[in-house]
Structures are given as structure tokens and as C-alpha cells.
Design an enzyme around this catalytic site. Structure first.
Site, PDB file in Angstrom:
ATOM      1  N   GLY A 161       0.815  -1.172  -0.187  1.00  0.00           N
ATOM      2  CA  GLY A 161       0.050  -0.166  -0.101  1.00  0.00           C
ATOM      3  C   GLY A 161       0.860   0.981   0.124  1.00  0.00           C
ATOM      4  N   ARG A 206     -15.147  17.508   7.252  1.00  0.00           N
ATOM      5  CA  ARG A 206     -16.450  17.243   8.252  1.00  0.00           C
ATOM      6  C   ARG A 206     -15.732  17.039   9.622  1.00  0.00           C
ATOM      7  NH1 ARG A 206     -19.522  12.926   4.426  1.00  0.00           N
ATOM      8  NH2 ARG A 206     -17.397  12.242   4.274  1.00  0.00           N
ATOM      9  N   GLN A 207     -14.739  16.919   9.787  1.00  0.00           N
ATOM     10  CA  GLN A 207     -14.092  16.814  11.222  1.00  0.00           C
ATOM     11  C   GLN A 207     -13.491  17.776  11.608  1.00  0.00           C
ATOM     12  OE1 GLN A 207     -12.371  12.821  11.693  1.00  0.00           O
ATOM     13  NE2 GLN A 207     -12.758  12.104   9.902  1.00  0.00           N
ATOM     14  N   ASP A 209     -29.824  20.443   4.178  1.00  0.00           N
ATOM     15  CA  ASP A 209     -29.583  20.660   5.550  1.00  0.00           C
ATOM     16  C   ASP A 209     -29.394  22.227   5.690  1.00  0.00           C
ATOM     17  OD1 ASP A 209     -27.044  20.982   5.139  1.00  0.00           O
ATOM     18  OD2 ASP A 209     -26.565  18.613   5.189  1.00  0.00           O
ATOM     19  N   LYS A 227     -32.023  18.341   8.284  1.00  0.00           N
ATOM     20  CA  LYS A 227     -31.624  16.943   8.512  1.00  0.00           C
ATOM     21  C   LYS A 227     -30.997  16.753   9.650  1.00  0.00           C
ATOM     22  CE  LYS A 227     -27.490  15.752   6.718  1.00  0.00           C
ATOM     23  NZ  LYS A 227     -26.353  15.789   5.517  1.00  0.00           N
TER      24      LYS A 227
HETATM   25  C1  R5P Z   1     -22.916  16.935   5.294  1.00  0.00           C
HETATM   26  O1  R5P Z   1     -23.432  18.004   6.110  1.00  0.00           O
HETATM   27  C2  R5P Z   1     -22.655  17.315   3.934  1.00  0.00           C
HETATM   28  O2  R5P Z   1     -22.730  18.590   3.675  1.00  0.00           O
HETATM   29  C3  R5P Z   1     -23.252  16.267   2.724  1.00  0.00           C
HETATM   30  O3  R5P Z   1     -24.326  16.415   3.008  1.00  0.00           O
HETATM   31  C4  R5P Z   1     -22.643  14.844   3.355  1.00  0.00           C
HETATM   32  O4  R5P Z   1     -21.174  14.882   4.032  1.00  0.00           O
HETATM   33  C5  R5P Z   1     -22.784  13.969   2.419  1.00  0.00           C
HETATM   34  O5  R5P Z   1     -22.571  12.621   2.650  1.00  0.00           O
HETATM   35  P1  R5P Z   1     -23.442  11.493   2.126  1.00  0.00           P
HETATM   36  O6  R5P Z   1     -23.481  11.671   0.675  1.00  0.00           O
HETATM   37  O7  R5P Z   1     -22.733  10.488   2.692  1.00  0.00           O
HETATM   38  O8  R5P Z   1     -24.850  11.779   2.792  1.00  0.00           O
END
Ligand code: R5P
Length: 288
Positions: A36, A92-93, A165, A188
Site C-alpha cells: 500500500g 467534516r471533522q 440541511d 436533516k
Molecule cells: C454534510 O452535512 C455534507 O454537507 C453532505 O451533505 C454529506 O457529507 C454527504 O455525505 P453522504 O453523501 O454520505 O450523505
């Protein structure tokens, strides 16, 4: 003026950025070992102001390590190294949602600085909170005008822009302004442990309207599927998705089609997707 060198894997986006800047384009090759590990080899001489273009789409960790390795090598030749990471993994983290979670965006900020980047440029990052954790200059470029221009040509019927969301409401508002139409944001809820998504909005008036679901990214497609099913139940006409980063992991494409989505419009931050080109906005951001 110092000449610019762009280092990339030869992606469509990097080639376009390089052409727009009139830069020298040096490609790199990657050989993957059975365990890897990657062996990265530059295919030309690098000098001047250096821009490393590497999008961190899956495999995310590997992409990031390639970017960091290239930055470190570029820093040996130049005092100005700009990292262009069109899709920034881990965005996102950006906070500790559940106790004990590591805020990997903070770690990445230190790694980019440690490798030698003077600046990091990203496109439509999930939230700018993550960028604020970077100890170096950052720029978030947007693909929304480019995506909206593409959607405008589609001649939709009474279009309504919808964010799946509340977090994406600003994005939807911007998109709707480009399109000259209205927008709404759904509510959401994502279970932080299982990742399961639920739409909490009770009702919305979308009957007979074409919908443009706008999001920063699609990973598993869970958010888009739930939103599309909800909008269909409320009598909308067609549903299209406009997102910047279409990662489309696993069966995402299939699930989204099965949820009745008529098409996905996305940017060239991930290779092989609908080619809405964002090189113009990136080139402007990194022009000397
Ligand atoms: C989350 O709030 C992001 O804006 C995206 O809606 C989300 O991360 C998309 O991930 P998934 O396609 O796995 O729902």
C-alpha cells in the site's frame, strides 16, 4: 517576476489551472507497492513559485500523503509553495462532536504547515470552521457560479434550490441568487454514531417544480437520497443534484438514481465526473 511551476498528477483540473497561469507543468508518477505504500517520482525539474495541485478524494489518506510529500519536496526548491487541495478530505471533522473524537482538521493544518506549504487553497470546503484550525493562510474558492451557469442552460421548470440541511443554507442561497430563483433548506438529522440520516422537515411546497438539490459533496449519497425521496413525496417534478465534490462512494450513484434523481452536476475536483470546470476560480485565487 518569478516563474510558476504547477506539480500535479496530470488531472484535467490541474492542466487547466496550469494553462490559465501560463505555468510550467510538472507531472509526478506514483508506483504503488503491494503493502500500500506509494513511491512518488517527479517527472521534471521544479523551481520558482510552486503550486502543488492534489485533490484528496478517496483513498483520502493516500491522497493527503501524496500532497504532503510533494509539498515537502517543493519546499526544498522554493520559499513559496501553495497547496491546492480542491477536495479537502476530513473537512467534516472540524470539531469534537462526540467526546474523545480527534479533530483531524487541526492535525492536517499542522501537517500542511510542517511540510512547508505557505498557503492552502480549497474549493467549497464543507465548513470554513475547519480552515480556521490551520496555522497558515487559507482560501476557500467557490464552484457555485460555475455549477449554476451549467444548471441555467438546462431550462428547468420553475426551479427551486434546496439544501438537504440547514448547514448548507448559505450555499443554497448563493446558488439561488446565481440562478435567479428561490431556495429552501431542509432539516436533516444525522445520527453521530451510526451515520444514519433522517429528514425532519414536515412539509414544503414544491409541487410541479423542478428541484436543484445543492450540496458541497456527495459521499455515500445518504443525504441526497433522503432529501430526494422527501421532495418526491411532496409532489415535485424532476430532481437534479448540483454538488461540488461528487465522491460517489460505493453504490451511491445507483442509490441516487433509484431515489429518482434525474442527474448529478458536479465539478472537476474529482476526476471523471460531469465536467463543470472550476479552474478559472482557482487560477484567480493563486495568481501572483
Ligand atoms: C454534510 O452535512 C455534507 O454537507 C453532505 O451533505 C454529506 O457529507 C454527504 O455525505 P453522504 O453523501 O454520505 O450523505
Amino acid at each position: 517576476m518569478l516563474k510558476t511551476t504547477v506539480i500535479s498528477d496530470g488531472s484535467d483540473l490541474a492542466r487547466r489551472i496550469s494553462r490559465r497561469l501560463g505555468a510550467r507543468h510538472v507531472r509526478y508518477a506514483v508506483r504503488e507497492f503491494p503493502d500500500g505504500e506509494s513511491k512518488i517520482t517527479l517527472r521534471g525539474k521544479i523551481s520558482g513559485r510552486i503550486i502543488v495541485v492534489k485533490s484528496a478524494y478517496p483513498p483520502v489518506d493516500t491522497g493527503l500523503l501524496h500532497a504532503l510529500s510533494l509539498i515537502a519536496r517543493a519546499r526544498e526548491e522554493s520559499s513559496e509553495v501553495i497547496a491546492v487541495v480542491p477536495y479537502m478530505g476530513y473537512a467534516r471533522q472540524d470539531r469534537e462532536f462526540l467526546s474523545g473524537e480527534i479533530v483531524t482538521m487541526r492535525v492536517l493544518g499542522r501537517l500542511f504547515r510542517g511540510a512547508g506549504a505557505s498557503r492552502v487553497v480549497v474549493v467549497d470546503i464543507h465548513s470554513t470552521a475547519g480552515l480556521r484550525l490551520f496555522p497558515i493562510r487559507t482560501t476557500n474558492v467557490t464552484a457555485i457560479p460555475d455549477l449554476a451557469r451549467h444548471v441555467k442552460k438546462m431550462r428547468l421548470k420553475d426551479p427551486l434550490v434546496v439544501s438537504p440541511d440547514r448547514g448548507g443554507e448559505g450555499r443554497a442561497k448563493k446558488f439561488a441568487a446565481e440562478l435567479g430563483t428561490g431556495y429552501v433548506a431542509l432539516e436533516k438529522k444525522r445520527d453521530r454514531s451510526t451515520g444514519r440520516v433522517q429528514i425532519r422537515t414536515r412539509s414544503t411546497d414544491v409541487s410541479e417544480r423542478d428541484i436543484v438539490l445543492v450540496d458541497d459533496m456527495i459521499s455515500t449519497g445518504g443525504s441526497i437520497v433522503k432529501a430526494a425521496q422527501f421532495l418526491k413525496r411532496h409532489g415535485c417534478r424532476r430532481v437534479y443534484v448540483a454538488c461540488t465534490h461528487a465522491l460517489l462512494v460505493g453504490d451511491a450513484k445507483k442509490s441516487i438514481a433509484e431515489a429518482g434523481v434525474a442527474g448529478i452536476i458536479s465539478a472537476n475536483t474529482v476526476p471523471g465526473r460531469t465536467p463543470v470546470d472550476v479552474s478559472g476560480a482557482i487560477a484567480e485565487a493563486v495568481r501572483p
